[in-house]
Design a protein around this motif. Structure first.
Motif, PDB file in Angstrom:
ATOM      1  N   THR A 193      -1.855  23.249   5.638  1.00  0.00           N
ATOM      2  CA  THR A 193      -2.541  22.617   6.773  1.00  0.00           C
ATOM      3  C   THR A 193      -4.026  22.495   6.482  1.00  0.00           C
ATOM      4  OG1 THR A 193      -0.886  23.384   8.347  1.00  0.00           O
ATOM      5  CG2 THR A 193      -3.039  22.809   9.243  1.00  0.00           C
ATOM      6  N   LEU A 194      -4.614  23.526   5.880  1.00  0.00           N
ATOM      7  CA  LEU A 194      -6.026  23.446   5.505  1.00  0.00           C
ATOM      8  C   LEU A 194      -6.259  22.275   4.557  1.00  0.00           C
ATOM      9  CD1 LEU A 194      -7.370  27.064   4.841  1.00  0.00           C
ATOM     10  CD2 LEU A 194      -7.905  25.538   6.732  1.00  0.00           C
ATOM     11  N   THR A 195      -5.355  22.095   3.618  1.00  0.00           N
ATOM     12  CA  THR A 195      -5.476  20.978   2.675  1.00  0.00           C
ATOM     13  C   THR A 195      -5.423  19.642   3.417  1.00  0.00           C
ATOM     14  OG1 THR A 195      -4.499  22.275   0.901  1.00  0.00           O
ATOM     15  CG2 THR A 195      -4.440  19.882   0.649  1.00  0.00           C
ATOM     16  N   LYS A 196      -4.534  19.540   4.394  1.00  0.00           N
ATOM     17  CA  LYS A 196      -4.455  18.308   5.193  1.00  0.00           C
ATOM     18  C   LYS A 196      -5.762  18.067   5.943  1.00  0.00           C
ATOM     19  CE  LYS A 196       0.525  18.406   5.849  1.00  0.00           C
ATOM     20  NZ  LYS A 196       1.623  18.609   6.807  1.00  0.00           N
ATOM     21  N   TRP A 197      -6.325  19.136   6.505  1.00  0.00           N
ATOM     22  CA  TRP A 197      -7.603  18.993   7.204  1.00  0.00           C
ATOM     23  C   TRP A 197      -8.674  18.510   6.242  1.00  0.00           C
ATOM     24  CZ3 TRP A 197      -7.999  24.199  10.373  1.00  0.00           C
ATOM     25  CH2 TRP A 197      -7.030  24.204  11.384  1.00  0.00           C
ATOM     26  N   LYS A 198      -8.688  19.079   5.060  1.00  0.00           N
ATOM     27  CA  LYS A 198      -9.686  18.706   4.058  1.00  0.00           C
ATOM     28  C   LYS A 198      -9.569  17.231   3.680  1.00  0.00           C
ATOM     29  CE  LYS A 198     -11.655  20.395  -0.252  1.00  0.00           C
ATOM     30  NZ  LYS A 198     -11.559  21.402  -1.305  1.00  0.00           N
ATOM     31  N   LYS A 199      -8.353  16.698   3.714  1.00  0.00           N
ATOM     32  CA  LYS A 199      -8.112  15.300   3.380  1.00  0.00           C
ATOM     33  C   LYS A 199      -8.295  14.361   4.573  1.00  0.00           C
ATOM     34  CE  LYS A 199      -5.011  16.198  -0.467  1.00  0.00           C
ATOM     35  NZ  LYS A 199      -3.671  15.967  -1.016  1.00  0.00           N
ATOM     36  N   GLY A 200      -8.697  14.913   5.722  1.00  0.00           N
ATOM     37  CA  GLY A 200      -9.016  14.061   6.855  1.00  0.00           C
ATOM     38  C   GLY A 200      -8.120  14.181   8.065  1.00  0.00           C
ATOM     39  N   ALA A 201      -7.039  14.949   7.976  1.00  0.00           N
ATOM     40  CA  ALA A 201      -6.168  15.137   9.137  1.00  0.00           C
ATOM     41  C   ALA A 201      -6.893  15.989  10.182  1.00  0.00           C
ATOM     42  CB  ALA A 201      -4.864  15.814   8.730  1.00  0.00           C
ATOM     43  N   LEU A 202      -6.520  15.789  11.422  1.00  0.00           N
ATOM     44  CA  LEU A 202      -7.094  16.580  12.506  1.00  0.00           C
ATOM     45  C   LEU A 202      -6.108  17.660  12.930  1.00  0.00           C
ATOM     46  CD1 LEU A 202      -8.619  13.734  14.690  1.00  0.00           C
ATOM     47  CD2 LEU A 202      -9.813  15.266  13.111  1.00  0.00           C
ATOM     48  N   PRO A 203      -6.615  18.787  13.381  1.00  0.00           N
ATOM     49  CA  PRO A 203      -5.720  19.857  13.833  1.00  0.00           C
ATOM     50  C   PRO A 203      -5.025  19.458  15.134  1.00  0.00           C
ATOM     51  CG  PRO A 203      -8.000  20.453  14.245  1.00  0.00           C
ATOM     52  CD  PRO A 203      -8.021  19.167  13.476  1.00  0.00           C
ATOM     53  N   ASN A 204      -3.857  20.077  15.372  1.00  0.00           N
ATOM     54  CA  ASN A 204      -3.223  19.848  16.666  1.00  0.00           C
ATOM     55  C   ASN A 204      -4.063  20.549  17.738  1.00  0.00           C
ATOM     56  OD1 ASN A 204      -2.391  22.591  16.977  1.00  0.00           O
ATOM     57  ND2 ASN A 204      -0.511  22.189  15.858  1.00  0.00           N
ATOM     58  N   VAL A 205      -3.776  20.270  18.971  1.00  0.00           N
ATOM     59  CA  VAL A 205      -4.608  20.766  20.078  1.00  0.00           C
ATOM     60  C   VAL A 205      -4.713  22.282  20.070  1.00  0.00           C
ATOM     61  CG1 VAL A 205      -4.799  20.894  22.592  1.00  0.00           C
ATOM     62  CG2 VAL A 205      -4.187  18.742  21.512  1.00  0.00           C
ATOM     63  N   ASP A 206      -3.593  22.971  19.877  1.00  0.00           N
ATOM     64  CA  ASP A 206      -3.617  24.437  19.894  1.00  0.00           C
ATOM     65  C   ASP A 206      -4.532  25.005  18.814  1.00  0.00           C
ATOM     66  OD1 ASP A 206      -1.802  24.375  21.969  1.00  0.00           O
ATOM     67  OD2 ASP A 206      -0.072  24.826  20.706  1.00  0.00           O
ATOM     68  N   LYS A 207      -4.446  24.452  17.618  1.00  0.00           N
ATOM     69  CA  LYS A 207      -5.274  24.949  16.515  1.00  0.00           C
ATOM     70  C   LYS A 207      -6.733  24.546  16.693  1.00  0.00           C
ATOM     71  CE  LYS A 207      -1.827  26.942  14.734  1.00  0.00           C
ATOM     72  NZ  LYS A 207      -1.615  28.345  15.089  1.00  0.00           N
ATOM     73  N   LEU A 208      -6.977  23.359  17.249  1.00  0.00           N
ATOM     74  CA  LEU A 208      -8.348  22.937  17.529  1.00  0.00           C
ATOM     75  C   LEU A 208      -9.000  23.900  18.516  1.00  0.00           C
ATOM     76  CD1 LEU A 208     -10.620  20.836  17.197  1.00  0.00           C
ATOM     77  CD2 LEU A 208      -9.566  19.577  19.095  1.00  0.00           C
ATOM     78  N   ILE A 209      -8.272  24.268  19.540  1.00  0.00           N
ATOM     79  CA  ILE A 209      -8.794  25.216  20.530  1.00  0.00           C
ATOM     80  C   ILE A 209      -9.015  26.580  19.888  1.00  0.00           C
ATOM     81  CG2 ILE A 209      -8.214  26.473  22.646  1.00  0.00           C
ATOM     82  CD1 ILE A 209      -6.867  23.816  23.594  1.00  0.00           C
ATOM     83  N   ALA A 210      -8.099  27.000  19.020  1.00  0.00           N
ATOM     84  CA  ALA A 210      -8.258  28.291  18.339  1.00  0.00           C
ATOM     85  C   ALA A 210      -9.509  28.303  17.466  1.00  0.00           C
ATOM     86  CB  ALA A 210      -7.013  28.601  17.506  1.00  0.00           C
ATOM     87  N   VAL A 211      -9.742  27.216  16.730  1.00  0.00           N
ATOM     88  CA  VAL A 211     -10.939  27.122  15.884  1.00  0.00           C
ATOM     89  C   VAL A 211     -12.187  27.115  16.761  1.00  0.00           C
ATOM     90  CG1 VAL A 211     -12.209  25.656  14.259  1.00  0.00           C
ATOM     91  CG2 VAL A 211      -9.749  25.979  13.974  1.00  0.00           C
ATOM     92  N   SER A 212     -12.140  26.350  17.825  1.00  0.00           N
ATOM     93  CA  SER A 212     -13.264  26.270  18.758  1.00  0.00           C
ATOM     94  C   SER A 212     -13.610  27.648  19.315  1.00  0.00           C
ATOM     95  CB  SER A 212     -12.902  25.303  19.891  1.00  0.00           C
ATOM     96  OG  SER A 212     -13.820  25.366  20.937  1.00  0.00           O
ATOM     97  N   SER A 213     -12.594  28.364  19.741  1.00  0.00           N
ATOM     98  CA  SER A 213     -12.807  29.712  20.294  1.00  0.00           C
ATOM     99  C   SER A 213     -13.324  30.670  19.239  1.00  0.00           C
ATOM    100  CB  SER A 213     -11.503  30.256  20.883  1.00  0.00           C
ATOM    101  OG  SER A 213     -11.104  29.486  21.976  1.00  0.00           O
TER     102      SER A 213
END
Length: 79
Positions: A30-50
């Motif tokens: 998933t980290l690799t996907k993010w690095k290539k431009g994918a966005l996290p799903n809502v749950d993971k985005l909120i977790a990163v934000s927190s």
């Protein structure tokens, strides 16, 4: 934009992306996907934000407002 802000926040906190991924339950794939431009799903985005104490809009590049303020913290500031 997400990956850039994510890695900036990692650097500011002095942690590696893999460390945070482990803590919030994200695979290295998933980290690799993010690095290539994918966005996290809502749950993971909120977790990163927190984790970093920043807004989701900031992480997504939709806002320059960085920090979150909980209602408790805001009411303490107003007292």
């Amino acid at each position: 934009m997400f990956w850039e802000r994510f890695t900036e926040e990692c650097a500011l906190k002095g942690v590696k992306p893999n460390q945070i991924a482990d803590e919030i339950g994200v695979s290295s794939g998933t980290l690799t996907k993010w690095k290539k431009g994918a966005l996290p799903n809502v749950d993971k985005l909120i977790a990163v934000s927190s984790y970093f104490g920043v807004t989701t809009d900031y992480l997504l590049g939709l806002s320059e407002k960085i920090t979150l303020r909980s209602e408790e913290h805001t009411s303490e500031l107003q007292s």
